[in-house]
Design an enzyme around this catalytic site. Sequence first.
Site, PDB file in Angstrom:
ATOM      1  N   ALA A  63       0.864  -1.179   0.000  1.00 39.04           N
ATOM      2  CA  ALA A  63       0.000   0.000   0.000  1.00 39.04           C
ATOM      3  C   ALA A  63       0.900   1.229   0.000  1.00 39.04           C
ATOM      4  O   ALA A  63       2.071   1.163   0.395  1.00 39.04           O
ATOM      5  CB  ALA A  63      -0.879  -0.035   1.248  1.00 39.04           C
ATOM      6  N   GLY A 106       0.594  -4.914   0.797  1.00 33.50           N
ATOM      7  CA  GLY A 106      -0.573  -4.925  -0.088  1.00 33.50           C
ATOM      8  C   GLY A 106      -0.304  -5.618  -1.415  1.00 33.50           C
ATOM      9  O   GLY A 106      -1.230  -6.128  -2.050  1.00 33.50           O
ATOM     10  N   GLU A 109      -0.855  -9.140  -0.729  1.00 32.70           N
ATOM     11  CA  GLU A 109      -2.302  -9.290  -0.496  1.00 32.70           C
ATOM     12  C   GLU A 109      -3.075  -9.221  -1.809  1.00 32.70           C
ATOM     13  O   GLU A 109      -4.051  -9.951  -2.011  1.00 32.70           O
ATOM     14  CB  GLU A 109      -2.775  -8.215   0.492  1.00 32.70           C
ATOM     15  CG  GLU A 109      -2.213  -8.468   1.897  1.00 32.70           C
ATOM     16  CD  GLU A 109      -2.348  -7.278   2.832  1.00 32.70           C
ATOM     17  OE1 GLU A 109      -1.955  -6.160   2.439  1.00 32.70           O
ATOM     18  OE2 GLU A 109      -2.849  -7.454   3.956  1.00 32.70           O
ATOM     19  N   GLU A 129       4.511  -5.166   7.218  1.00 31.39           N
ATOM     20  CA  GLU A 129       3.831  -4.033   7.867  1.00 31.39           C
ATOM     21  C   GLU A 129       4.296  -3.794   9.290  1.00 31.39           C
ATOM     22  O   GLU A 129       4.293  -2.658   9.768  1.00 31.39           O
ATOM     23  CB  GLU A 129       2.309  -4.256   7.853  1.00 31.39           C
ATOM     24  CG  GLU A 129       1.658  -4.129   6.488  1.00 31.39           C
ATOM     25  CD  GLU A 129       1.642  -5.416   5.669  1.00 31.39           C
ATOM     26  OE1 GLU A 129       2.355  -6.394   6.036  1.00 31.39           O
ATOM     27  OE2 GLU A 129       0.904  -5.466   4.679  1.00 31.39           O
TER      28      GLU A 129
END
Length: 255
Positions: A63, A106, A109, A129
């Site tokens: 992200a 992300g 993911e 993260e």
Amino acid sequence: MNFIKIERQDRVVTVTLHRPEVLNALSSGLLAELVEALRPLDRDPGTGCFVITGSERAFAAGADIKEMEPKTSVEMFAEDYFAGWDAFAALRTPKIAAVSGYALGGGCELAMMCDIILAGESATFGQPEIKLGVIPGIGGTQRLTKLVGKAKAMDLILTGRTMSAQEAERAGLVSRVVPDDRLTAEAAAIAATVASYGKPAAMAAREAVERALEVGLREGLLFERRSFHALFATEDQSEGMAAFREKRAPRFTGR
Ligand code: CO8
């Protein structure tokens, strides 16, 4: 479109994430473009398979940290930050992630939201993260644990370490590992194979496999059987079985 590129080859639609200056960091803008572009293609019977890919260096490095950094908890909550990714996961056309380089946070993911993960030898997976003082937020704690089990998921999520394509394949995260220079061709070949079948059967198949991650065995078996029964209403079922009997190649129409 600023952050993605889309190409169509017959029934296969390839989406290339394109924010090279930030290793394809997944911003809200990128997500919005992705969902807006793919939703109508998903409903198009002419689309048989999606391939999602990045660059040689990065599938996606997570992200967008710079976008997230200034946000408050209340803003995150009010925006339901990341909830938009559910729309990507919910696309019903089969999706193949073709991963080269970093698939972190992300990025990992996003790959896990796809139905098949094909990795080049350089692919690196991880959920780092914790190094940022947070935890995975787009499904990492849930999907990774279901896909590779608690031992490996805890190891990756608590240490923030990365794993190679080979380790990811051994762990069951990745379907196949191929040489980097074969990644695009192999992904295209797999996608063309998937897209050559009847779309209702392909949609039903991926939906039923997804169910296995969500419900107990009895419910899952019933869902599978009902989907199987429903496919007997399709022309593709009549055609596929007639072609087998007549010893010829089937001509699927998606009806
Ligand atoms: N976001 C924003 N920018 C990024 C990101 C990212 N995730 N990753 C890389 N970039 C940028 C860098 O800042 C750099 O920009 P600049 O040139 O302006 O400094 C550029 O991309 C190139 O990166 P590097 O110079 O760092 O390249 P290296 O080859 O040295 O390193 C790495 C590559 C190892 C991938 C490194 O960039 C890195 O560690 N990136 C961050 C990886 C990461 O932590 N990802 C997880 C992000 S968080 C997430 O995905 C989910 C958060 C869930 C939160 C839940 C809230 C509800």
